[in-house]
Design a protein around this motif. Structure first.
Motif, PDB file in Angstrom:
ATOM      1  N   TYR A 107      28.940  -2.252 -50.419  1.00 53.94           N
ATOM      2  CA  TYR A 107      28.877  -1.429 -49.401  1.00 53.94           C
ATOM      3  C   TYR A 107      29.846  -0.473 -49.282  1.00 53.94           C
ATOM      4  O   TYR A 107      29.621   0.859 -49.157  1.00 53.94           O
ATOM      5  CB  TYR A 107      28.959  -2.389 -48.126  1.00 53.94           C
ATOM      6  CG  TYR A 107      27.662  -3.141 -47.897  1.00 53.94           C
ATOM      7  CD1 TYR A 107      26.631  -2.427 -46.925  1.00 53.94           C
ATOM      8  CD2 TYR A 107      27.376  -4.293 -48.440  1.00 53.94           C
ATOM      9  CE1 TYR A 107      25.617  -3.204 -46.873  1.00 53.94           C
ATOM     10  CE2 TYR A 107      26.440  -5.001 -48.360  1.00 53.94           C
ATOM     11  CZ  TYR A 107      25.080  -4.350 -47.376  1.00 53.94           C
ATOM     12  OH  TYR A 107      24.146  -4.968 -47.197  1.00 53.94           O
ATOM     13  N   ASN A 110      29.127   2.176 -51.872  1.00 49.76           N
ATOM     14  CA  ASN A 110      28.214   3.056 -51.358  1.00 49.76           C
ATOM     15  C   ASN A 110      28.626   4.217 -50.625  1.00 49.76           C
ATOM     16  O   ASN A 110      28.241   5.235 -50.525  1.00 49.76           O
ATOM     17  CB  ASN A 110      26.882   2.372 -50.957  1.00 49.76           C
ATOM     18  CG  ASN A 110      25.778   3.008 -50.516  1.00 49.76           C
ATOM     19  OD1 ASN A 110      25.748   3.665 -49.333  1.00 49.76           O
ATOM     20  ND2 ASN A 110      24.930   3.516 -51.601  1.00 49.76           N
ATOM     21  N   ASP A 114      28.729   7.925 -50.967  1.00 47.47           N
ATOM     22  CA  ASP A 114      27.831   8.768 -50.100  1.00 47.47           C
ATOM     23  C   ASP A 114      28.734  10.021 -49.531  1.00 47.47           C
ATOM     24  O   ASP A 114      28.459  11.017 -49.360  1.00 47.47           O
ATOM     25  CB  ASP A 114      27.192   7.769 -49.034  1.00 47.47           C
ATOM     26  CG  ASP A 114      26.331   8.825 -48.126  1.00 47.47           C
ATOM     27  OD1 ASP A 114      25.418   9.633 -48.197  1.00 47.47           O
ATOM     28  OD2 ASP A 114      26.578   8.479 -46.764  1.00 47.47           O
TER      29      ASP A 114
END
Length: 147
Positions: A107, A110, A114
């Motif tokens: 997480y 990511n 992002d």
């Protein structure tokens, strides 16, 4: 005394959520310049007062020559309170470092990719961590475990 295998069997993942996401680009940084990256990591274990849940918070702060990135993710776990009261600090530490951290790292990875794609116009890809490669001293922050 409970070992980590009993904790894994008795503990369930309730949720994973972001609690911090920030990136700031230095506008004077040249896109052609090499980027140096310096990450730091903080892991916190937060035992809930009801004795039935605990949270593991993993924060990543990355200083780069292009700017600053922060990402924080929390995993909440539910478990029978008797397991926590009987668990040794070593079992909790092993669970947090070898189970919870492996839930959280994808997480954070990511989130960093992002937000850097949006702010820096190119994603910053964190390395893949092997289990045990990152290790935190959980024992120092544990509450007294006796019932």
């Amino acid at each position: 005394m409970t070992d980590v295998h009993q904790m894994v069997e008795a503990t369930s993942l309730s949720s994973i959520e972001y609690f911090k996401m920030h990136a700031e680009r230095d506008l004077s940084f040249s896109p052609d310049a090499p980027v140096e990256v310096s990450p730091s990591y903080i892991l916190t274990v937060d035992f809930q007062p009801d004795g039935e849940r605990f949270r593991v918070l993993f924060e990543t702060d990355i200083e780069t020559t292009a700017g600053h990135i922060s990402c924080g993710v929390a995993a909440e776990y539910a478990h029978p309170s008797v397991i926590l009261r009987q668990a040794s600090g070593e079992a909790i530490s092993e669970f947090v470092n070898n189970v919870a951290l492996m839930h959280l790292i994808p997480y954070v990875r990511n989130g960093v990719a992002d937000i850097t794609q949006r702010v820096f116009e190119a994603p910053l890809l964190m390395p893949i961590f092997q289990r045990g490669e990152l290790n935190f001293d959980v024992l120092a922050s544990l509450p007294k475990l006796d019932a």
